[in-house]
Scaffold this motif. Structure first.
Motif, short mmCIF file in Angstrom:
data_model
loop_
_atom_site.label_atom_id
_atom_site.label_comp_id
_atom_site.label_asym_id
_atom_site.label_seq_id
_atom_site.Cartn_x
_atom_site.Cartn_y
_atom_site.Cartn_z
N LEU A 44 80.59 6.86 -19.99
CA LEU A 44 81.10 7.30 -21.28
C LEU A 44 82.16 8.39 -21.13
CD1 LEU A 44 77.79 7.22 -23.35
CD2 LEU A 44 79.80 5.76 -23.66
N ASP A 47 85.16 6.53 -20.46
CA ASP A 47 85.64 5.93 -21.70
C ASP A 47 86.40 6.96 -22.53
OD1 ASP A 47 84.50 3.52 -21.04
OD2 ASP A 47 82.79 3.70 -22.41
N ILE A 52 89.37 4.78 -25.31
CA ILE A 52 89.12 3.45 -25.90
C ILE A 52 88.02 3.46 -26.94
CG2 ILE A 52 89.98 2.23 -23.87
CD1 ILE A 52 87.06 1.79 -23.04
N LYS A 53 87.32 4.58 -27.11
CA LYS A 53 86.25 4.66 -28.10
C LYS A 53 86.42 5.92 -28.94
CE LYS A 53 82.60 2.31 -25.47
NZ LYS A 53 81.25 2.47 -24.87
N PRO A 54 86.10 5.85 -30.22
CA PRO A 54 86.12 7.07 -31.04
C PRO A 54 85.11 8.08 -30.51
CG PRO A 54 85.91 5.08 -32.41
CD PRO A 54 85.70 4.66 -30.99
N GLN A 57 81.48 7.86 -31.71
CA GLN A 57 80.74 6.78 -31.06
C GLN A 57 80.25 7.21 -29.68
OE1 GLN A 57 82.81 3.02 -30.78
NE2 GLN A 57 81.39 2.23 -29.25
N ILE A 58 81.10 7.90 -28.94
CA ILE A 58 80.70 8.37 -27.61
C ILE A 58 79.54 9.36 -27.73
CG2 ILE A 58 81.46 9.82 -25.68
CD1 ILE A 58 84.13 8.38 -25.79
N GLU A 61 76.37 7.41 -28.40
CA GLU A 61 75.93 6.65 -27.23
C GLU A 61 75.35 7.58 -26.17
OE1 GLU A 61 78.65 3.74 -25.70
OE2 GLU A 61 79.25 3.09 -27.70
N SER A 112 91.29 13.27 -21.47
CA SER A 112 91.16 12.76 -22.85
C SER A 112 91.92 13.63 -23.84
CB SER A 112 89.68 12.71 -23.25
OG SER A 112 89.15 14.02 -23.36
N TYR A 136 94.52 8.73 -21.47
CA TYR A 136 94.19 8.27 -22.82
C TYR A 136 95.39 7.63 -23.52
CZ TYR A 136 96.77 11.93 -25.27
OH TYR A 136 97.79 12.71 -25.78
#
Length: 205
Positions: A44, A47, A52-54, A57-58, A61, A112, A136
């Motif tokens: 994560l 990620d 690639i993910k908001p 959401q991270i 998760e 990021s 990013y």
């Protein structure tokens, strides 16, 4: 002839130190290890760097990857993870010295947007750079060859054989060398300067 110096950022131009950061919470050792590996050692975080993910959401998760009793702790560790970053005093003087010696300076970093926005003080050297690329921005990570191609598209004046790439990761340096860059695995500024001198003087490292 070497004309360009390309820097990784974390553990080269700034400190990225999850271990010291985690100790600041005073968790018992087993819990500290679990939370550190969950936030910083798992996919994560990559990620996040890939963009690639908001971020919400991270966060969710990450929280779902540990026992519910650790939910608030994992979110606190993540939310304040800018505490892993510290400035290095040599960074700006080194960049200016390289530029005064005629080199163009660039950056290529897995980083990021979320963390950039929280660590701008430590990144105060970025305006000195000619150009660069963060992971990013293109959804790619070192050591993937595609991120080096994306960097060259962003910086078309850069010719790999005229460039030295500094990174603390041997895998990232190997990937750069496979594409024609000169690469130096960064251990310290003193070592990097010494190895750069050997390379620019045409002697094997």
């Amino acid at each position: 002839m070497i004309k360009n110096i390309i820097f990784d950022i974390g553990r080269v131009l700034i400190d990225f130190d999850p271990d010291t950061y985690m100790k600041s919470f005073g968790f018992e050792p087993e819990k500290e290890k679990l939370l550190r590996e969950t936030v910083f050692g798992g996919p994560l975080w990559r990620d996040l760097d890939r963009g690639i993910k908001p971020v919400p959401q991270i966060r969710e998760e990450l929280a779902s990857n540990v026992s519910p009793k650790y939910r608030e702790d994992i979110l606190t560790v993540f939310d304040h993870s800018n505490g892993t970053i510290r400035k290095r005093e040599y960074t700006i003087p080194w960049i200016r010295e390289l530029q005064s010696d005629g080199f163009q300076t660039y950056y290529l970093s897995n980083y990021s947007l979320w963390l950039i926005e929280r660590t701008r003080d430590a990144l105060d050297f970025l305006p000195l750079m000619r150009n660069g690329l963060f992971s990013y921005e293109v959804g790619l990570l070192k050591p993937e060859p595609e991120i080096f191609h994306a960097f060259l598209e962003r910086c078309p004046e850069v010719i790999p054989d005229e460039s030295i790439f500094f990174d603390d990761s041997a895998k990232n340096v190997e990937a750069a060398c496979a594409l024609g860059f000169h690469g130096i695995v960064f251990e310290s500024q003193t070592q990097a300067v010494k190895d750069m001198k050997l390379l620019t003087e045409g002697r094997a490292l």
